[in-house]
Motif scaffolding. Structure first.
Motif, PDB file in Angstrom:
ATOM      1  N   MET A   5      -0.142  39.432 -33.134  1.00 56.34           N
ATOM      2  CA  MET A   5      -0.452  38.463 -32.664  1.00 56.34           C
ATOM      3  C   MET A   5       0.262  38.204 -31.415  1.00 56.34           C
ATOM      4  N   MET A   6      -0.660  37.653 -30.264  1.00 53.99           N
ATOM      5  CA  MET A   6       0.023  37.196 -29.182  1.00 53.99           C
ATOM      6  C   MET A   6      -0.150  35.876 -29.083  1.00 53.99           C
ATOM      7  N   VAL A   7       1.144  35.050 -28.848  1.00 46.72           N
ATOM      8  CA  VAL A   7       0.968  33.656 -29.188  1.00 46.72           C
ATOM      9  C   VAL A   7       1.536  33.006 -27.848  1.00 46.72           C
ATOM     10  N   GLY A   8       0.938  31.831 -27.538  1.00 45.76           N
ATOM     11  CA  GLY A   8       1.589  30.814 -26.346  1.00 45.76           C
ATOM     12  C   GLY A   8       1.890  29.524 -27.194  1.00 45.76           C
ATOM     13  N   LEU A  77       6.905  27.826 -44.753  1.00 51.26           N
ATOM     14  CA  LEU A  77       6.159  26.675 -44.532  1.00 51.26           C
ATOM     15  C   LEU A  77       7.265  25.602 -44.482  1.00 51.26           C
ATOM     16  N   GLN A  78       8.496  25.666 -45.094  1.00 53.89           N
ATOM     17  CA  GLN A  78       9.530  24.807 -45.264  1.00 53.89           C
ATOM     18  C   GLN A  78      10.150  24.789 -43.818  1.00 53.89           C
ATOM     19  N   ALA A  79      10.478  25.831 -43.285  1.00 54.20           N
ATOM     20  CA  ALA A  79      11.314  26.347 -41.838  1.00 54.20           C
ATOM     21  C   ALA A  79      10.105  25.475 -40.935  1.00 54.20           C
ATOM     22  N   LYS A  80       8.987  25.822 -40.853  1.00 57.70           N
ATOM     23  CA  LYS A  80       7.876  25.358 -39.921  1.00 57.70           C
ATOM     24  C   LYS A  80       7.999  24.009 -39.966  1.00 57.70           C
ATOM     25  N   GLN A  81       7.946  23.272 -41.196  1.00 57.00           N
ATOM     26  CA  GLN A  81       7.833  21.640 -41.201  1.00 57.00           C
ATOM     27  C   GLN A  81       9.155  21.247 -40.634  1.00 57.00           C
ATOM     28  N   LYS A  82      10.270  21.693 -40.969  1.00 61.38           N
ATOM     29  CA  LYS A  82      11.650  21.095 -40.667  1.00 61.38           C
ATOM     30  C   LYS A  82      11.690  21.382 -39.139  1.00 61.38           C
ATOM     31  N   PHE A  83      11.553  22.601 -38.577  1.00 63.60           N
ATOM     32  CA  PHE A  83      12.132  22.868 -37.273  1.00 63.60           C
ATOM     33  C   PHE A  83      10.867  23.030 -36.251  1.00 63.60           C
ATOM     34  N   PHE A  84       9.839  23.907 -36.669  1.00 65.79           N
ATOM     35  CA  PHE A  84       8.660  24.139 -35.722  1.00 65.79           C
ATOM     36  C   PHE A  84       7.912  23.140 -35.218  1.00 65.79           C
ATOM     37  N   ALA A  85       7.582  22.141 -36.235  1.00 66.21           N
ATOM     38  CA  ALA A  85       6.706  20.882 -36.094  1.00 66.21           C
ATOM     39  C   ALA A  85       7.039  19.944 -34.782  1.00 66.21           C
ATOM     40  N   PRO A  86       8.623  19.710 -34.955  1.00 68.50           N
ATOM     41  CA  PRO A  86       9.082  18.557 -34.152  1.00 68.50           C
ATOM     42  C   PRO A  86       9.627  19.265 -32.915  1.00 68.50           C
ATOM     43  N   SER A  87       9.501  20.590 -32.732  1.00 66.77           N
ATOM     44  CA  SER A  87       9.912  21.359 -31.651  1.00 66.77           C
ATOM     45  C   SER A  87       8.887  22.293 -30.819  1.00 66.77           C
ATOM     46  N   VAL A  88       7.467  21.857 -31.165  1.00 64.24           N
ATOM     47  CA  VAL A  88       6.381  22.506 -30.561  1.00 64.24           C
ATOM     48  C   VAL A  88       5.382  21.657 -30.430  1.00 64.24           C
ATOM     49  N   GLY A  89       4.767  21.427 -28.943  1.00 65.03           N
ATOM     50  CA  GLY A  89       3.734  20.436 -28.822  1.00 65.03           C
ATOM     51  C   GLY A  89       2.337  21.058 -28.971  1.00 65.03           C
ATOM     52  N   GLU A  90       2.173  22.392 -28.465  1.00 63.73           N
ATOM     53  CA  GLU A  90       0.943  23.134 -28.648  1.00 63.73           C
ATOM     54  C   GLU A  90       1.067  24.431 -28.959  1.00 63.73           C
ATOM     55  N   THR A  91      -0.039  24.922 -29.697  1.00 64.86           N
ATOM     56  CA  THR A  91       0.071  26.377 -30.260  1.00 64.86           C
ATOM     57  C   THR A  91      -1.278  26.989 -29.557  1.00 64.86           C
ATOM     58  N   THR A  92      -1.237  28.209 -28.963  1.00 65.32           N
ATOM     59  CA  THR A  92      -2.544  28.754 -28.579  1.00 65.32           C
ATOM     60  C   THR A  92      -2.497  30.362 -29.232  1.00 65.32           C
ATOM     61  N   ILE A  93      -3.226  30.606 -30.008  1.00 65.34           N
ATOM     62  CA  ILE A  93      -3.204  32.314 -30.395  1.00 65.34           C
ATOM     63  C   ILE A  93      -4.143  33.094 -29.185  1.00 65.34           C
ATOM     64  N   ILE A  94      -3.533  33.578 -28.374  1.00 66.39           N
ATOM     65  CA  ILE A  94      -4.041  34.223 -27.402  1.00 66.39           C
ATOM     66  C   ILE A  94      -5.038  35.454 -27.920  1.00 66.39           C
ATOM     67  N   SER A  95      -4.348  36.327 -28.741  1.00 67.53           N
ATOM     68  CA  SER A  95      -5.171  37.637 -29.271  1.00 67.53           C
ATOM     69  C   SER A  95      -4.496  38.009 -30.690  1.00 67.53           C
ATOM     70  N   GLN A  96      -5.296  38.481 -31.542  1.00 66.65           N
ATOM     71  CA  GLN A  96      -4.727  39.236 -32.541  1.00 66.65           C
ATOM     72  C   GLN A  96      -5.360  40.704 -32.757  1.00 66.65           C
ATOM     73  N   TYR A  97      -4.606  41.610 -33.200  1.00 66.02           N
ATOM     74  CA  TYR A  97      -5.144  43.114 -33.099  1.00 66.02           C
ATOM     75  C   TYR A  97      -4.056  44.018 -33.913  1.00 66.02           C
ATOM     76  N   GLU A  98      -4.315  45.148 -34.006  1.00 67.86           N
ATOM     77  CA  GLU A  98      -3.910  46.213 -34.725  1.00 67.86           C
ATOM     78  C   GLU A  98      -3.215  47.080 -33.689  1.00 67.86           C
ATOM     79  N   ILE A  99      -1.859  47.585 -34.101  1.00 69.72           N
ATOM     80  CA  ILE A  99      -1.273  48.396 -32.912  1.00 69.72           C
ATOM     81  C   ILE A  99      -0.570  49.560 -33.852  1.00 69.72           C
ATOM     82  N   ALA A 100      -0.261  50.619 -32.944  1.00 68.63           N
ATOM     83  CA  ALA A 100       0.444  51.619 -33.818  1.00 68.63           C
ATOM     84  C   ALA A 100       1.870  51.710 -33.161  1.00 68.63           C
ATOM     85  N   ILE A 101       2.728  51.171 -33.823  1.00 68.77           N
ATOM     86  CA  ILE A 101       4.423  51.108 -33.516  1.00 68.77           C
ATOM     87  C   ILE A 101       5.020  51.719 -34.422  1.00 68.77           C
TER      88      ILE A 101
END
Length: 101
Positions: A5-8, A77-101
């Motif tokens: 996923m490419m995320v902004g 989900l616990q880490a997201k609630q404790k750290f992500f939620a209060p530190s991020v204002g907006e989330t944009t999923i730019i794209s999702q795709y399969e890759i060969a790495i």
């Protein structure tokens, strides 16, 4: 094939967001995941959804199922609630795709 996923984000607290990254990395790695790219963005020239973006990254897991399971993981989900939620204002999923790495 890996699933990626490419995320902004609009990160509003860099220190707290760094704590989120530290807390979620071991969980992401359990799902065969990691980050291929990670950027701090100083200027956005085009933004189809209009949400503020100052951080862009590519996150991957072994498969879409693993990605879904990672985001549903109780520890994540616990880490997201404790750290992500209060530190991020907006989330944009730019794209999702399969890759060969």
């Amino acid at each position: 094939m890996k699933y990626e996923m490419m995320v902004g984000l609009e990160v509003t607290d860099d220190d707290l967001y760094s704590q989120y990254r530290a807390a979620m990395m071991p969980i992401l790695q359990r799902y065969g995941g990691g980050f291929r790219y990670d950027f701090r963005v100083s200027e956005v020239l085009k933004n189809a959804e209009g949400r503020p973006i100052n951080r862009v990254f590519a996150i991957y897991c072994d498969s879409k199922t693993d990605m879904d399971d990672f985001f549903a993981d109780e520890g994540y989900l616990q880490a997201k609630q404790k750290f992500f939620a209060p530190s991020v204002g907006e989330t944009t999923i730019i794209s999702q795709y399969e890759i060969a790495i």
